[in-house]
Design an enzyme around this catalytic site. Structure first.
Site, short mmCIF file in Angstrom:
data_model
loop_
_atom_site.label_atom_id
_atom_site.label_comp_id
_atom_site.label_asym_id
_atom_site.label_seq_id
_atom_site.Cartn_x
_atom_site.Cartn_y
_atom_site.Cartn_z
CG ASN A 92 -1.66 1.28 1.60
OD1 ASN A 92 -2.56 1.61 0.74
ND2 ASN A 92 -1.06 2.12 2.39
CE1 TYR A 163 0.34 6.97 -6.74
CE2 TYR A 163 -1.51 7.42 -8.25
CZ TYR A 163 -1.17 6.89 -7.32
OH TYR A 163 -2.17 6.41 -6.07
CB ALA A 165 4.70 4.91 -15.27
#
Length: 258
Positions: A92, A163, A165
């Protein structure tokens, strides 16, 4: 008869980026459903507060960067020492470094790739090695890995090519690992969040962009950390025992399609 398939009583899960926002909500939900967590975050103080809230018997902590491969290995070691092993992972942890493509520095590019893509790989690899070693030693084990992606990785974004990619790459991690490890009963899935009310989305939720985004969300509101944590817990649970290699969008309908 109570259905125990949704219980996490036998789950010992590493959660990265667990110090705040969605990661904290996920760690809390896992414990509330009976599981145990190894919470990883850069912020040691926030981890201590989380551990105080959840209890040392349910929550072990590790302060460090997910971009450091050694931290991934250490997280598994802590899980083994504290709980006898690890059989779950939620990748996360995240950062943003915003700039238009032509203005983005190489450092800003690399920082986001290191955390979201490489970091997810390091932790996935470390848990996979742990589970495979136990399997080869004759144990009957299973595992569940949930990689957190984003709408940015499925439909693109403006000002965050790094971000977008990285989050698209996370989808590839999921599909490859799911194919390689299914025979060992290790499931790997992705959840892609939309706009959730956390510090990372303050700009999008601000006055400049608010209406533009809300108009594209059929449910007409932002997500809340506690409610988006629940689908993660589903994928960790035995209720999802026949689900692997899938990408679940949790975004209020922002993306709809086959």
């Amino acid at each position: 008869m109570q259905d125990t398939a949704f219980s996490l009583a036998d789950k010992r899960v590493i959660v990265t980026g667990a110090g705040q926002g969605i990661g904290r909500a996920i760690a809390t939900a896992i414990v509330q459903l009976g599981g145990k967590v190894v919470a990883v975050d850069l912020n040691a103080e926030s981890l201590e507060a989380l551990q105080d809230e959840l209890g040392t018997g349910r929550c072990a902590v590790l302060a460090g960067s997910v971009s450091d491969p050694a931290v991934a290995g250490r997280a598994v070691e802590i899980g083994v020492a504290a709980f006898g092993g690890v059989n779950g992972l939620v990748n996360n942890a995240g950062v943003t470094r915003t700039a238009m493509i032509e203005k983005m520095s190489l450092d800003a590019w690399q920082q986001v790739i290191d955390v979201h893509l490489s970091g997810s790989f390091y932790f996935l690899q470390s848990l996979g090695r742990h589970l495979l070693e136990r399997t080869k030693a004759g144990e009957k084990v299973s595992g569940s890995i949930v990689n957190i992606s984003s709408d940015a990785g499925r439909r693109g974004t403006i000002g965050q090519i790094n971000y977008g990619a990285a989050k698209a790459g996370v989808l590839g991690l999921t599909m490859c690992a799911a194919r390689e490890w299914a025979k060992y009963d290790i499931r790997v899935n992705t959840i892609g969040f939309g706009v959730v009310e956390t510090p990372m989305t303050e700009t999008i939720r601000g006055e400049k962009f608010r209406d533009t985004y809300l108009q594209q969300i059929p449910l007409g509101r932002w997500g809340e950390a506690e409610e988006v944590a629940r689908p993660v817990c589903f994928l960790l649970s035995d209720a999802a025992a026949y689900v692997t290699g899938q990408h679940l969008s949790v975004n209020g309908g922002y993306t709809i399609g086959l």
